[in-house]
Motif scaffolding. Structure first.
Motif, PDB file in Angstrom:
ATOM      1  N   MET A   1       0.850  -1.177   0.000  1.00 13.42           N
ATOM      2  CA  MET A   1       0.000   0.000   0.000  1.00 13.42           C
ATOM      3  C   MET A   1       0.894   1.238   0.000  1.00 13.42           C
ATOM      4  O   MET A   1       1.829   1.343   0.774  1.00 13.42           O
ATOM      5  CB  MET A   1      -0.891  -0.016   1.243  1.00 13.42           C
ATOM      6  N   GLN A   2       0.579   2.164  -0.859  1.00 15.55           N
ATOM      7  CA  GLN A   2       1.353   3.402  -0.949  1.00 15.55           C
ATOM      8  C   GLN A   2       0.817   4.430   0.044  1.00 15.55           C
ATOM      9  O   GLN A   2      -0.376   4.694   0.100  1.00 15.55           O
ATOM     10  CB  GLN A   2       1.270   3.970  -2.366  1.00 15.55           C
ATOM     11  N   GLU A   3       1.715   4.983   0.858  1.00 19.35           N
ATOM     12  CA  GLU A   3       1.309   6.013   1.800  1.00 19.35           C
ATOM     13  C   GLU A   3       1.232   7.364   1.112  1.00 19.35           C
ATOM     14  O   GLU A   3       2.047   7.681   0.259  1.00 19.35           O
ATOM     15  CB  GLU A   3       2.312   6.122   2.952  1.00 19.35           C
ATOM     16  N   LYS A   4       0.226   8.129   1.477  1.00 20.52           N
ATOM     17  CA  LYS A   4       0.095   9.511   1.026  1.00 20.52           C
ATOM     18  C   LYS A   4       0.555  10.410   2.161  1.00 20.52           C
ATOM     19  O   LYS A   4       0.361  10.086   3.335  1.00 20.52           O
ATOM     20  CB  LYS A   4      -1.368   9.848   0.703  1.00 20.52           C
ATOM     21  N   ILE A   5       1.144  11.517   1.823  1.00 19.23           N
ATOM     22  CA  ILE A   5       1.558  12.488   2.830  1.00 19.23           C
ATOM     23  C   ILE A   5       0.388  13.427   3.100  1.00 19.23           C
ATOM     24  O   ILE A   5      -0.150  14.045   2.177  1.00 19.23           O
ATOM     25  CB  ILE A   5       2.783  13.307   2.360  1.00 19.23           C
ATOM     26  N   ILE A   6      -0.006  13.517   4.357  1.00 19.02           N
ATOM     27  CA  ILE A   6      -1.052  14.452   4.771  1.00 19.02           C
ATOM     28  C   ILE A   6      -0.413  15.412   5.760  1.00 19.02           C
ATOM     29  O   ILE A   6      -0.058  15.018   6.876  1.00 19.02           O
ATOM     30  CB  ILE A   6      -2.249  13.730   5.419  1.00 19.02           C
ATOM     31  N   ARG A   7      -0.260  16.641   5.339  1.00 17.52           N
ATOM     32  CA  ARG A   7       0.312  17.661   6.223  1.00 17.52           C
ATOM     33  C   ARG A   7      -0.766  18.115   7.199  1.00 17.52           C
ATOM     34  O   ARG A   7      -1.944  18.169   6.843  1.00 17.52           O
ATOM     35  CB  ARG A   7       0.830  18.828   5.394  1.00 17.52           C
ATOM     36  N   TYR A   8      -0.357  18.429   8.413  1.00 16.30           N
ATOM     37  CA  TYR A   8      -1.310  18.901   9.415  1.00 16.30           C
ATOM     38  C   TYR A   8      -0.660  19.979  10.267  1.00 16.30           C
ATOM     39  O   TYR A   8       0.561  20.100  10.331  1.00 16.30           O
ATOM     40  CB  TYR A   8      -1.777  17.746  10.312  1.00 16.30           C
ATOM     41  N   TYR A  20      -3.417   5.234  13.287  1.00 17.09           N
ATOM     42  CA  TYR A  20      -4.061   3.971  12.938  1.00 17.09           C
ATOM     43  C   TYR A  20      -3.895   3.009  14.105  1.00 17.09           C
ATOM     44  O   TYR A  20      -2.787   2.805  14.599  1.00 17.09           O
ATOM     45  CB  TYR A  20      -3.458   3.399  11.661  1.00 17.09           C
ATOM     46  N   ALA A  21      -4.982   2.394  14.563  1.00 17.72           N
ATOM     47  CA  ALA A  21      -4.945   1.516  15.728  1.00 17.72           C
ATOM     48  C   ALA A  21      -4.241   0.196  15.437  1.00 17.72           C
ATOM     49  O   ALA A  21      -3.637  -0.389  16.329  1.00 17.72           O
ATOM     50  CB  ALA A  21      -6.363   1.259  16.242  1.00 17.72           C
ATOM     51  N   THR A  22      -4.329  -0.278  14.199  1.00 15.83           N
ATOM     52  CA  THR A  22      -3.687  -1.535  13.811  1.00 15.83           C
ATOM     53  C   THR A  22      -3.089  -1.373  12.418  1.00 15.83           C
ATOM     54  O   THR A  22      -3.478  -0.457  11.670  1.00 15.83           O
ATOM     55  CB  THR A  22      -4.695  -2.699  13.776  1.00 15.83           C
ATOM     56  N   PRO A  23      -2.169  -2.255  12.023  1.00 16.80           N
ATOM     57  CA  PRO A  23      -1.581  -2.157  10.679  1.00 16.80           C
ATOM     58  C   PRO A  23      -2.612  -2.297   9.547  1.00 16.80           C
ATOM     59  O   PRO A  23      -2.411  -1.768   8.467  1.00 16.80           O
ATOM     60  CB  PRO A  23      -0.576  -3.314  10.642  1.00 16.80           C
ATOM     61  N   GLY A  24      -3.727  -2.963   9.804  1.00 17.20           N
ATOM     62  CA  GLY A  24      -4.749  -3.144   8.777  1.00 17.20           C
ATOM     63  C   GLY A  24      -5.889  -2.153   8.843  1.00 17.20           C
ATOM     64  O   GLY A  24      -6.865  -2.270   8.094  1.00 17.20           O
ATOM     65  N   ALA A  25      -5.794  -1.160   9.715  1.00 20.54           N
ATOM     66  CA  ALA A  25      -6.883  -0.191   9.876  1.00 20.54           C
ATOM     67  C   ALA A  25      -7.035   0.668   8.618  1.00 20.54           C
ATOM     68  O   ALA A  25      -6.057   1.144   8.065  1.00 20.54           O
ATOM     69  CB  ALA A  25      -6.628   0.699  11.092  1.00 20.54           C
TER      70      ALA A  25
END
Length: 149
Positions: A1-8, A20-25
């Protein structure tokens, strides 16, 4: 799965980074940025601050805010608007509109996980008027029509 960058940005020192509570969340938890506990009476609606603002990577991305299933089923704390839509050009604070559908008051604790933030791709449509639409087997069958034998 490709991660997207979300700036905050943190708009409050009480803000917690979505996690994310778990790796599959599929969604990251959003937490209440509260200085003190906040009680929501039965059938009462209110906005709960998260103390966060986000920047989505472009118009092809939306952030969707969903209720946490445990809070909903155990305590009746749901999203007042069903699902929150965060548009790609919104830069204000993420606030969670909640409603208590339970029979008892519910008290939100400072830092409590109150909603889930899910990122999804999106596309905009060009709406074109037509004289008629293509026929399908289902046709105009609506609510519950596909469950009939």
């Amino acid at each position: 799965m490709q991660e997207k960058i979300i700036r905050y940005t943190k708009l409050s020192p009480l803000a917690r980074v979505p996690a994310y509570a778990t790796p599959g969340a599929a969604a990251a938890d959003l937490c209440a940025a509260l200085e003190a506990p906040l009680t929501v009476e039965p059938m009462q609606r209110m906005l709960v601050p998260t103390g966060l603002a986000i920047e989505l990577p472009g118009a092809d991305c939306v952030a969707l805010v969903y209720a946490r299933s445990g809070l909903s089923i155990r305590n009746g704390l749901c999203m007042a608007n069903g699902v929150g839509v965060v548009d790609s050009d919104y830069r204000g604070e993420l606030k969670v509109p909640v409603i208590n559908l339970g029979a008892e008051p519910y008290t939100i604790q400072p830092g409590e996980r109150i909603a889930q933030l899910c990122l999804a791709p999106v596309w905009q449509a060009a709406f074109v008027e037509a004289d008629a639409l293509q026929q399908t087997r289902r046709g105009e069958g609506g609510f519950g029509s596909t469950g009939k034998q």
